[in-house]
Design a protein around this motif. Structure first.
Motif, mmCIF file in Angstrom:
data_model
loop_
_atom_site.group_PDB
_atom_site.id
_atom_site.type_symbol
_atom_site.label_atom_id
_atom_site.label_comp_id
_atom_site.label_asym_id
_atom_site.label_seq_id
_atom_site.Cartn_x
_atom_site.Cartn_y
_atom_site.Cartn_z
ATOM 1 N N LEU A 143 0.807 -1.220 0.000
ATOM 2 C CA LEU A 143 0.000 0.000 0.000
ATOM 3 C C LEU A 143 0.840 1.270 0.000
ATOM 4 O O LEU A 143 0.689 2.136 -0.863
ATOM 5 C CB LEU A 143 -0.921 -0.030 1.219
ATOM 6 C CG LEU A 143 -1.974 1.050 1.260
ATOM 7 C CD1 LEU A 143 -2.864 0.941 0.052
ATOM 8 C CD2 LEU A 143 -2.801 0.907 2.521
ATOM 9 N N ILE A 144 1.748 1.361 0.979
ATOM 10 C CA ILE A 144 2.493 2.616 1.113
ATOM 11 C C ILE A 144 3.477 2.828 -0.039
ATOM 12 O O ILE A 144 3.505 3.912 -0.628
ATOM 13 C CB ILE A 144 3.115 2.723 2.517
ATOM 14 C CG1 ILE A 144 1.979 2.968 3.505
ATOM 15 C CG2 ILE A 144 4.141 3.843 2.588
ATOM 16 C CD1 ILE A 144 2.355 2.901 4.945
ATOM 17 N N PHE A 147 1.483 3.864 -2.899
ATOM 18 C CA PHE A 147 0.955 5.210 -2.665
ATOM 19 C C PHE A 147 1.996 6.254 -3.047
ATOM 20 O O PHE A 147 1.713 7.224 -3.742
ATOM 21 C CB PHE A 147 0.571 5.355 -1.186
ATOM 22 C CG PHE A 147 -0.177 6.618 -0.858
ATOM 23 C CD1 PHE A 147 -1.558 6.645 -0.862
ATOM 24 C CD2 PHE A 147 0.509 7.778 -0.521
ATOM 25 C CE1 PHE A 147 -2.250 7.806 -0.547
ATOM 26 C CE2 PHE A 147 -0.174 8.946 -0.205
ATOM 27 C CZ PHE A 147 -1.555 8.951 -0.220
ATOM 28 N N VAL A 148 3.236 6.011 -2.589
ATOM 29 C CA VAL A 148 4.310 6.974 -2.859
ATOM 30 C C VAL A 148 4.592 7.038 -4.360
ATOM 31 O O VAL A 148 4.729 8.123 -4.943
ATOM 32 C CB VAL A 148 5.568 6.588 -2.067
ATOM 33 C CG1 VAL A 148 6.728 7.487 -2.448
ATOM 34 C CG2 VAL A 148 5.294 6.679 -0.573
ATOM 35 N N LYS A 151 1.804 8.744 -6.143
ATOM 36 C CA LYS A 151 1.828 10.183 -5.875
ATOM 37 C C LYS A 151 2.808 10.853 -6.839
ATOM 38 O O LYS A 151 2.507 11.876 -7.451
ATOM 39 C CB LYS A 151 2.234 10.442 -4.426
ATOM 40 C CG LYS A 151 2.118 11.892 -4.048
ATOM 41 C CD LYS A 151 2.754 12.146 -2.703
ATOM 42 C CE LYS A 151 2.928 13.637 -2.489
ATOM 43 N NZ LYS A 151 3.915 13.906 -1.457
ATOM 44 N N MET A 236 -7.717 4.042 -0.246
ATOM 45 C CA MET A 236 -6.512 4.753 0.140
ATOM 46 C C MET A 236 -6.045 5.741 -0.933
ATOM 47 O O MET A 236 -5.452 6.756 -0.615
ATOM 48 C CB MET A 236 -5.389 3.764 0.427
ATOM 49 C CG MET A 236 -5.647 2.943 1.664
ATOM 50 S SD MET A 236 -5.868 3.994 3.106
ATOM 51 C CE MET A 236 -6.705 2.886 4.197
ATOM 52 N N PHE A 237 -6.291 5.415 -2.192
ATOM 53 C CA PHE A 237 -5.759 6.271 -3.255
ATOM 54 C C PHE A 237 -6.683 7.434 -3.586
ATOM 55 O O PHE A 237 -6.286 8.376 -4.245
ATOM 56 C CB PHE A 237 -5.490 5.456 -4.534
ATOM 57 C CG PHE A 237 -4.404 4.442 -4.354
ATOM 58 C CD1 PHE A 237 -3.536 4.516 -3.280
ATOM 59 C CD2 PHE A 237 -4.231 3.408 -5.258
ATOM 60 C CE1 PHE A 237 -2.526 3.584 -3.095
ATOM 61 C CE2 PHE A 237 -3.226 2.473 -5.088
ATOM 62 C CZ PHE A 237 -2.377 2.564 -4.000
ATOM 63 N N CYS B 18 5.604 17.319 -9.257
ATOM 64 C CA CYS B 18 4.364 16.869 -8.633
ATOM 65 C C CYS B 18 3.378 18.018 -8.606
ATOM 66 O O CYS B 18 3.735 19.157 -8.389
ATOM 67 C CB CYS B 18 4.584 16.455 -7.182
ATOM 68 S SG CYS B 18 5.840 15.232 -7.001
ATOM 69 N N GLN B 75 -6.113 4.139 9.371
ATOM 70 C CA GLN B 75 -5.259 3.603 8.308
ATOM 71 C C GLN B 75 -5.060 4.638 7.202
ATOM 72 O O GLN B 75 -3.977 4.777 6.641
ATOM 73 C CB GLN B 75 -5.907 2.342 7.746
ATOM 74 C CG GLN B 75 -4.952 1.502 6.944
ATOM 75 C CD GLN B 75 -5.657 0.342 6.274
ATOM 76 O OE1 GLN B 75 -6.879 0.241 6.292
ATOM 77 N NE2 GLN B 75 -4.886 -0.541 5.683
ATOM 78 N N LYS B 76 -6.124 5.380 6.938
ATOM 79 C CA LYS B 76 -6.050 6.393 5.887
ATOM 80 C C LYS B 76 -5.057 7.498 6.287
ATOM 81 O O LYS B 76 -4.249 7.934 5.468
ATOM 82 C CB LYS B 76 -7.452 6.962 5.679
ATOM 83 C CG LYS B 76 -7.531 8.033 4.627
ATOM 84 C CD LYS B 76 -7.994 7.504 3.294
ATOM 85 C CE LYS B 76 -7.944 8.603 2.249
ATOM 86 N NZ LYS B 76 -8.086 8.131 0.901
ATOM 87 N N THR B 79 -1.457 6.068 6.007
ATOM 88 C CA THR B 79 -0.994 6.009 4.627
ATOM 89 C C THR B 79 -0.664 7.406 4.122
ATOM 90 O O THR B 79 0.357 7.618 3.460
ATOM 91 C CB THR B 79 -2.085 5.400 3.725
ATOM 92 O OG1 THR B 79 -2.592 4.245 4.361
ATOM 93 C CG2 THR B 79 -1.531 5.037 2.375
ATOM 94 N N ALA B 82 2.607 8.570 5.671
ATOM 95 C CA ALA B 82 3.750 7.884 5.062
ATOM 96 C C ALA B 82 3.985 8.387 3.637
ATOM 97 O O ALA B 82 5.122 8.490 3.183
ATOM 98 C CB ALA B 82 3.516 6.378 5.066
ATOM 99 N N GLY B 83 2.909 8.696 2.924
ATOM 100 C CA GLY B 83 3.055 9.129 1.544
ATOM 101 C C GLY B 83 3.179 10.637 1.399
ATOM 102 O O GLY B 83 3.300 11.137 0.289
ATOM 103 N N GLU B 85 0.902 12.969 1.907
ATOM 104 C CA GLU B 85 -0.266 13.545 1.251
ATOM 105 C C GLU B 85 -1.343 13.880 2.273
ATOM 106 O O GLU B 85 -2.523 13.623 2.055
ATOM 107 C CB GLU B 85 -0.845 12.554 0.234
ATOM 108 C CG GLU B 85 -0.258 12.630 -1.142
ATOM 109 C CD GLU B 85 -0.702 13.853 -1.920
ATOM 110 O OE1 GLU B 85 -1.827 13.877 -2.419
ATOM 111 O OE2 GLU B 85 0.084 14.810 -2.014
#
Lengths: 297, 428
Positions: A143-144, A147-148, A151, A236-237, B18, B75-76, B79, B82-83, B85
């Motif tokens: 997931l992570i 995600f990165v 992004k 999540m996305f 980005c 969890q959201k 994430t 970590a990302g 965002e």
């Protein structure tokens, strides 16, 4: 009310008793009587159908009603989920995603499967092994990192991103399945076509592809349904509500403190109907596809 | 296909560049993102209305609302952190606040609160709860509302049986038994035996025992024999005055039973107000959890809701402006009136709606009563949730089924809490 509900199995029980001896003999030397099979089957059927019935009842009866057979049918919950909560958009997103995954998984798995089945190449076994191993990694672990990466690629909040992720996760198994199907189509037919002057490509389209129909349906419908039910990545996305898909939308109707059961059930119906339809249409091919090549003639 | 290929190609080209949606536009207009931590059709319209008001007052700031399903919110956030965002403003409750602070995701708000109109306007008990949750004692959320455990009961059933709302646990148990008519599928009470059970059980145990501190000399008091006495009493009620399915009840099943009309009393909190009144209208009322033999009222406060500003936000000033707006007297009043919870802004107490919202008034009365003792559960412990959920919920089910003694059960949980607390103290 409960009586009317419990009666059907009682009514349904007698018919199995009717079959005559002749019929019983036709079922070969199976010990026991037909009802020994049918009664458990009917019970099992009820067991599977009652939750669906329950969902339907909640979806079509007005809020606060406790009718077991809802009448008159009210569509207010569907109006709520479709227009107010935005299931119209979620549904569209889910359809786009499901079809996208279906198309890419099917095309790529046919191409890859053909290569795996018909050609020998260096590292083939390693490749297969890697494919299998990729199935051991749970989606949550990816997931992570995903995600990165997404992004960076600007693929968050887009159905395209979801399609890419889902295709990547579904492809290995579909590829292996497809390779198995193709292996079961005799090479001789293709060779005969090529002797008659077909190119390999033309032989593939004229000879192999038509025989692959059940496999295409099997792989395609599983790809569609897998995408349709995909929850984790979709949740999540997407950080914009207009990119939610149906499963996310469903969980959105479940508040920490408030749950509108009518809306939840109506949403469930909206999410379930396409799956039921897909299976109703393709199940004939599906059984063929899954058992194709099970017994070699 | 083509669209996808184009997207991939374009994205690959733009790898380094980005997009940053939250950035300031050329005309000084900014867009901030707001995550509702308990999103859903019930709360979305309330926030949408507040956002409209905010945007009217601040034409240079646009707010983008995103509702996150409450079951996945932690969890959201993880994430997103970590990302990189994260949103600009997010709803955060004290139950996962420590976790977010631990990842250094949030900006401290002490100076902003004290430097503006919210200074001295927030319920001190809530501010204290928020402070206790962060390891460094800073305010990482501005509290917006509080919740309290209460018992919803069917006034019509009580009237028909000529009963009054019970004040002590013994009355409670006899009332539950009296209201049960298993043959007619009517039960006096419903036990939460499934997900979330132990959170509720703890509040019941302390309400009964009157033990006034969660830890004494670093040892968890959960195993106190008086707590075990209550758990025994509840387990005794199981199947006698409650439906048999209760052992697997989570909130959803519990409230379905209550609103479906088969149960007379249900322990939950103010949050279920809209659900119960929608289904039962004025046939439902709230009472505080009964008191035990000590006669003392002990309350284990619920997690406090609030708004956080994320450290990663490029528009922290605008983000704070919005958070401040949400907790202003007017917005706070509007919001809490709609969801039926206890407003954090003390100016709201004089609002007219509080007089007519019997359940909020009752809860405020309990919290305002100087005799009430608050026993905050250590929600700040990183392991709190796993200890009270994953580890103990199945064990509690065994207690209900008579396979484990209440004392043994509580002792086990207490031991784990003591260890977690020690670890926490050592790290401070």
């Amino acid at each position: 009310m409960t009586e009317t509900l419990t009666r059907p199995p009682v009514d349904a029980a007698p018919p199995p008793r009717q079959p005559t001896k002749r019929r019983r003999r036709a079922v070969a030397e199976e010990p026991g009587k037909p009802w020994m099979i049918r009664v458990p089957l009917v019970l099992y059927l009820l067991f599977t159908l009652i939750p669906f019935y329950w969902m339907l009842v909640f979806a079509v009866r007005p809020a606060g009603s406790t009718q077991l057979v809802p009448w008159p049918i009210s569509l207010e919950h569907f109006d709520t989920v479709w227009n107010d909560i935005g299931f119209g958009i979620f549904f569209y997103n889910s359809v786009v995603m499901g079809l996208g995954v279906l198309v890419f998984v099917t095309i790529l798995s046919v191409m890859g499967g053909y290569a795996l089945a018909r050609f020998k190449f260096r590292g083939q076994r390693v490749f297969l092994l890697a494919m299998l191993c990729s199935q051991f990694i749970p989606g949550a672990m990816m997931l992570i990192p995903l995600f990165v990466i997404f992004k960076g690629l600007g693929l968050l909040n887009s159905i395209t991103g979801l399609i890419i992720a889902e295709v990547a996760f579904q492809l290995p198994l579909s590829l292996i399945l497809m390779a198995g199907f193709i292996r079961n189509i005799s090479v001789e037919l293709e060779e005969a076509a090529m002797v008659d002057g077909c190119s390999r490509t033309r032989a593939f389209f004229a000879v192999v592809l038509p025989q692959l129909k059940p496999a295409l349906v099997a792989v395609g419908s599983f790809a569609f349904i897998g995408a349709w039910n995909q929850f984790l990545f979709a949740l999540m996305f997407a950080t914009r509500q207009d990119k939610f898909t149906l499963p996310v939308g469903l969980s959105y109707t479940l508040g920490e403190f408030n749950t509108d059961f009518g809306a939840l059930a109506a949403g469930g119906v909206v999410a379930a109907v396409p799956v039921v339809l897909v299976f109703a249409v393709v199940q004939r091919f599906l059984v063929q596809g899954l058992s194709a090549g099970a017994v070699k003639g | 296909m083509r669209k996808l290929l184009v997207a991939v190609a374009a994205a690959a080209l733009a790898l380094s560049a980005c997009s940053s949606e939250g950035g300031a536009g050329s005309d000084g207009e900014v867009t901030i993102t707001f995550w509702d931590n308990n999103g859903g059709p019930a709360r979305e319209p309330i926030y949408k209305e507040l956002i409209t008001r905010f945007e009217a007052a601040n034409p240079k700031i646009k707010v983008e609302y995103v509702g996150i399903p409450s079951a996945s919110v932690q969890q959201k956030y993880d994430t997103a952190i970590a990302g990189g965002e994260t949103p600009d403003v997010g709803g955060v409750t004290t139950s996962y606040l420590a976790h977010l602070v631990g990842q250094e995701a949030l900006a401290p708000l002490d100076d902003r609160i004290n430097g503006g109109p919210l200074k001295d306007k927030l319920l001190p008990s809530l501010v204290e709860t928020v402070r206790q949750t962060a390891p460094d004692g800073k305010l990482y959320i501005v509290p917006s509302s509080a919740n309290m455990d209460i018992v919803w009961y069917r006034t019509d059933w009580f009237q028909d049986a000529g009963l009054e709302a019970p004040k002590t646990w013994d009355e409670f148990i006899s009332t539950a038994t009296k209201l049960t008519d298993a043959g007619a599928n009517k039960y006096g009470y419903t036990i939460r035996g499934g997900a979330g059970s132990v959170f509720q059980l703890i509040t019941e145990a302390y309400a009964y025992s009157g033990v006034d501190n969660f830890f004494k000399d670093g040892q968890s008091t959960l195993g106190d024999p008086a707590n075990a006495e209550l758990v025994d009493k509840i387990a005794d009620l199981y199947k006698k005055a409650t439906p048999e399915a209760d052992v697997n009840n989570s909130f959803t099943q519990m409230i379905a039973q209550f609103t479906g009309g088969s149960v007379a009393m249900m322990h939950h909190n103010l949050g279920s107000y809209s659900d119960v009144t929608k289904a039962l209208g004025d046939k439902v009322a709230a009472m505080p959890l009964p008191v035990g033999p000590s006669g003392k009222r002990t309350v284990v406060p619920n997690p406090t809701d609030g708004f956080a500003v994320f450290r990663n936000s490029e528009n922290q000033d605008a983000a704070w402006k919005f958070a401040e707006f949400l907790t202003s007297a007017e917005s706070n009043s509007y919001w809490n009136e709609k969801v039926g919870q206890i407003p954090a802004n003390t100016d709201v107490r004089s609002a007219a709606w509080i007089d007519s919202a019997a359940h909020v008034k009752m809860a405020l009365g309990v919290l305002e009563d100087p005799a009430t003792v608050l026993v905050p559960a250590p929600v700040y412990l990183p392991q709190y949730s796993s200890i009270t959920k994953t580890d103990s919920e199945p064990q509690y089910q065994k207690v209900l089924l008579g396979e484990l003694s209440a004392q043994q059960f509580l002792d086990d949980v207490a031991k784990k809490l003591t260890e977690a607390q020690k670890e926490w103290e050592d790290r401070k």
